[in-house]
Design a protein around this motif. Sequence first.
Motif, PDB file in Angstrom:
ATOM      1  N   ALA A 188      21.088  15.135 -22.741  1.00 61.58           N
ATOM      2  CA  ALA A 188      20.327  16.384 -22.841  1.00 61.58           C
ATOM      3  C   ALA A 188      18.959  16.194 -22.200  1.00 61.58           C
ATOM      4  CB  ALA A 188      20.166  16.802 -24.297  1.00 61.58           C
ATOM      5  N   THR A 189      18.522  17.165 -21.387  1.00 58.08           N
ATOM      6  CA  THR A 189      17.221  17.095 -20.728  1.00 58.08           C
ATOM      7  C   THR A 189      16.119  17.366 -21.744  1.00 58.08           C
ATOM      8  OG1 THR A 189      18.167  17.853 -18.635  1.00 58.08           O
ATOM      9  CG2 THR A 189      15.786  18.060 -18.897  1.00 58.08           C
ATOM     10  N   LYS A 190      15.137  16.454 -21.805  1.00 59.32           N
ATOM     11  CA  LYS A 190      14.038  16.575 -22.749  1.00 59.32           C
ATOM     12  C   LYS A 190      12.709  16.883 -22.060  1.00 59.32           C
ATOM     13  CE  LYS A 190      16.728  15.557 -26.201  1.00 59.32           C
ATOM     14  NZ  LYS A 190      17.132  16.585 -27.183  1.00 59.32           N
ATOM     15  N   ALA A 191      12.549  16.440 -20.824  1.00 66.53           N
ATOM     16  CA  ALA A 191      11.298  16.687 -20.107  1.00 66.53           C
ATOM     17  C   ALA A 191      11.589  16.741 -18.615  1.00 66.53           C
ATOM     18  CB  ALA A 191      10.278  15.596 -20.415  1.00 66.53           C
ATOM     19  N   GLN A 192      10.660  17.329 -17.874  1.00 66.47           N
ATOM     20  CA  GLN A 192      10.893  17.465 -16.442  1.00 66.47           C
ATOM     21  C   GLN A 192       9.582  17.493 -15.668  1.00 66.47           C
ATOM     22  OE1 GLN A 192      12.839  21.437 -16.778  1.00 66.47           O
ATOM     23  NE2 GLN A 192      11.366  22.086 -15.220  1.00 66.47           N
ATOM     24  N   PHE A 193       9.708  17.132 -14.407  1.00 70.63           N
ATOM     25  CA  PHE A 193       8.626  17.260 -13.429  1.00 70.63           C
ATOM     26  C   PHE A 193       9.296  17.800 -12.174  1.00 70.63           C
ATOM     27  CE2 PHE A 193       4.559  15.071 -11.702  1.00 70.63           C
ATOM     28  CZ  PHE A 193       4.365  16.108 -10.829  1.00 70.63           C
ATOM     29  N   THR A 194       9.301  19.112 -12.035  1.00 73.57           N
ATOM     30  CA  THR A 194      10.072  19.735 -10.971  1.00 73.57           C
ATOM     31  C   THR A 194       9.237  20.757 -10.211  1.00 73.57           C
ATOM     32  OG1 THR A 194      10.915  21.432 -12.489  1.00 73.57           O
ATOM     33  CG2 THR A 194      12.255  19.447 -12.210  1.00 73.57           C
ATOM     34  N   THR A 195       9.721  21.106  -9.019  1.00 67.46           N
ATOM     35  CA  THR A 195       9.090  22.118  -8.167  1.00 67.46           C
ATOM     36  C   THR A 195      10.140  23.138  -7.767  1.00 67.46           C
ATOM     37  OG1 THR A 195       7.509  20.508  -7.298  1.00 67.46           O
ATOM     38  CG2 THR A 195       7.835  22.524  -6.018  1.00 67.46           C
ATOM     39  N   ASN A 196       9.784  24.401  -7.866  1.00 65.27           N
ATOM     40  CA  ASN A 196      10.675  25.476  -7.454  1.00 65.27           C
ATOM     41  C   ASN A 196      10.193  26.007  -6.109  1.00 65.27           C
ATOM     42  OD1 ASN A 196      11.949  28.109  -7.150  1.00 65.27           O
ATOM     43  ND2 ASN A 196      12.548  27.896  -9.298  1.00 65.27           N
ATOM     44  N   THR A 197      10.992  25.817  -5.079  1.00 66.65           N
ATOM     45  CA  THR A 197      10.583  26.225  -3.730  1.00 66.65           C
ATOM     46  C   THR A 197      10.652  27.734  -3.535  1.00 66.65           C
ATOM     47  OG1 THR A 197      12.846  25.887  -2.936  1.00 66.65           O
ATOM     48  CG2 THR A 197      11.331  24.033  -2.740  1.00 66.65           C
ATOM     49  N   LEU A 198      11.314  28.445  -4.434  1.00 67.90           N
ATOM     50  CA  LEU A 198      11.400  29.906  -4.308  1.00 67.90           C
ATOM     51  C   LEU A 198      10.181  30.588  -4.908  1.00 67.90           C
ATOM     52  CD1 LEU A 198      15.169  30.436  -5.236  1.00 67.90           C
ATOM     53  CD2 LEU A 198      14.148  30.272  -2.963  1.00 67.90           C
ATOM     54  N   THR A 199       9.695  30.076  -6.059  1.00 63.26           N
ATOM     55  CA  THR A 199       8.566  30.709  -6.750  1.00 63.26           C
ATOM     56  C   THR A 199       7.253  29.967  -6.571  1.00 63.26           C
ATOM     57  OG1 THR A 199       8.971  29.477  -8.807  1.00 63.26           O
ATOM     58  CG2 THR A 199      10.175  31.545  -8.497  1.00 63.26           C
ATOM     59  N   GLY A 200       7.320  28.702  -6.112  1.00 62.04           N
ATOM     60  CA  GLY A 200       6.128  27.881  -5.989  1.00 62.04           C
ATOM     61  C   GLY A 200       5.700  27.252  -7.299  1.00 62.04           C
ATOM     62  N   GLU A 201       6.480  27.443  -8.342  1.00 58.98           N
ATOM     63  CA  GLU A 201       6.140  26.918  -9.663  1.00 58.98           C
ATOM     64  C   GLU A 201       6.385  25.420  -9.743  1.00 58.98           C
ATOM     65  OE1 GLU A 201       7.383  27.697 -14.357  1.00 58.98           O
ATOM     66  OE2 GLU A 201       8.624  28.487 -12.725  1.00 58.98           O
TER      67      GLU A 201
ATOM     68  N   SER B  32       0.842  -1.193   0.000  1.00 59.60           N
ATOM     69  CA  SER B  32       0.000   0.000   0.000  1.00 59.60           C
ATOM     70  C   SER B  32       0.877   1.243   0.000  1.00 59.60           C
ATOM     71  CB  SER B  32      -0.929   0.022   1.226  1.00 59.60           C
ATOM     72  OG  SER B  32      -0.166   0.053   2.422  1.00 59.60           O
ATOM     73  N   ASN B  33       0.396   2.314  -0.617  1.00 60.49           N
ATOM     74  CA  ASN B  33       1.069   3.607  -0.650  1.00 60.49           C
ATOM     75  C   ASN B  33       2.533   3.520  -1.098  1.00 60.49           C
ATOM     76  OD1 ASN B  33      -1.313   4.722   0.436  1.00 60.49           O
ATOM     77  ND2 ASN B  33      -0.624   4.283   2.517  1.00 60.49           N
ATOM     78  N   PRO B  34       2.803   3.023  -2.295  1.00 59.97           N
ATOM     79  CA  PRO B  34       4.192   2.928  -2.763  1.00 59.97           C
ATOM     80  C   PRO B  34       4.711   4.272  -3.287  1.00 59.97           C
ATOM     81  CG  PRO B  34       2.725   2.047  -4.422  1.00 59.97           C
ATOM     82  CD  PRO B  34       1.858   2.429  -3.263  1.00 59.97           C
ATOM     83  N   TYR B  35       4.971   5.201  -2.377  1.00 55.38           N
ATOM     84  CA  TYR B  35       5.452   6.520  -2.757  1.00 55.38           C
ATOM     85  C   TYR B  35       6.960   6.498  -2.999  1.00 55.38           C
ATOM     86  CZ  TYR B  35       1.030   8.494  -1.079  1.00 55.38           C
ATOM     87  OH  TYR B  35      -0.297   8.790  -0.901  1.00 55.38           O
ATOM     88  N   ILE B  36       7.415   7.369  -3.903  1.00 53.17           N
ATOM     89  CA  ILE B  36       8.831   7.692  -4.034  1.00 53.17           C
ATOM     90  C   ILE B  36       8.993   9.111  -3.521  1.00 53.17           C
ATOM     91  CG2 ILE B  36      10.758   8.035  -5.609  1.00 53.17           C
ATOM     92  CD1 ILE B  36       9.551   5.960  -7.437  1.00 53.17           C
ATOM     93  N   GLN B  37       9.776   9.289  -2.487  1.00 54.55           N
ATOM     94  CA  GLN B  37       9.870  10.588  -1.813  1.00 54.55           C
ATOM     95  C   GLN B  37      11.187  11.263  -2.136  1.00 54.55           C
ATOM     96  OE1 GLN B  37       8.465  10.784   2.275  1.00 54.55           O
ATOM     97  NE2 GLN B  37      10.201  12.058   2.847  1.00 54.55           N
ATOM     98  N   ILE B  38      11.116  12.542  -2.531  1.00 49.62           N
ATOM     99  CA  ILE B  38      12.292  13.362  -2.775  1.00 49.62           C
ATOM    100  C   ILE B  38      12.240  14.539  -1.818  1.00 49.62           C
ATOM    101  CG2 ILE B  38      13.584  14.714  -4.464  1.00 49.62           C
ATOM    102  CD1 ILE B  38      12.271  13.076  -6.661  1.00 49.62           C
ATOM    103  N   ASP B  39      13.217  14.651  -0.935  1.00 48.54           N
ATOM    104  CA  ASP B  39      13.248  15.723   0.062  1.00 48.54           C
ATOM    105  C   ASP B  39      14.333  16.740  -0.278  1.00 48.54           C
ATOM    106  OD1 ASP B  39      11.219  14.693   1.553  1.00 48.54           O
ATOM    107  OD2 ASP B  39      12.501  13.723   3.033  1.00 48.54           O
ATOM    108  N   GLN B  40      13.973  18.009  -0.206  1.00 45.91           N
ATOM    109  CA  GLN B  40      14.967  19.080  -0.273  1.00 45.91           C
ATOM    110  C   GLN B  40      15.109  19.621   1.141  1.00 45.91           C
ATOM    111  OE1 GLN B  40      15.327  22.005  -3.632  1.00 45.91           O
ATOM    112  NE2 GLN B  40      14.629  23.426  -2.064  1.00 45.91           N
ATOM    113  N   THR B  41      16.279  19.472   1.730  1.00 49.47           N
ATOM    114  CA  THR B  41      16.449  19.765   3.155  1.00 49.47           C
ATOM    115  C   THR B  41      16.982  21.164   3.433  1.00 49.47           C
ATOM    116  OG1 THR B  41      18.662  18.767   3.092  1.00 49.47           O
ATOM    117  CG2 THR B  41      16.817  17.329   3.681  1.00 49.47           C
TER     118      THR B  41
END
Length: 211
Positions: free
Chosen positions: A151-164, A126-135
Amino acid sequence: ALQTFTNASTTNIGSTGSAYFATSGGNVGIGTTSPLHKLDVVGGDGEGAIAKFARAVGGGEKPFYISSTNNLYSNLSSEGAIRLRTNVSPDLPYSTGVDAVVVDTSGNVGIGTSSPTQLLTVAAASNPYIQIDQTTAGAGEFGLLQRYQSATKAQFTTNTLTGEVKIGATAASYFPTFYSSGSEAMRINTSGNLGIGTTSPWRTFSVNGSS
């Protein structure tokens, strides 16, 4: 002849050069006269291996090496895989316990599964999460990047400064598509046009459908 020394503080069995088998304070040293641990091995062969564990199978060895460069090597074959297990019974190490991490003979890595089907397979009841922590506070962007030929072609990212939260393609010829029930439902093409029900959006917002 083999000699046994009772209550000896140190026992050396030397051959040539710096080959030693020593016991001092209960520690055993191979290749060193000053073992600091219960088993202390110093030295290596021409390929850098300092220890080898092997079992003869069908006339050939299936060895496991520890190298002097802090690497672990295993000669995997169709007979087995590298397994890290938890909750193993000391009396039944091969048939008890749970596979926590498995590297199979194809190089696939499984976490929570003994039969990984992809390069990385993660499984849980149950709940097989993959967790990425920025400390570190205010460190910026983190997440997942998809790369092709460095070369980077796609991304799934979060910017903690802008909330984007960025989801999508980063290369000029790549674009995101969204699927439902196995069929494409929506896409944003390389011109930035959004299409629903069409794979060729001709305007900024294009909808194609009967209802």
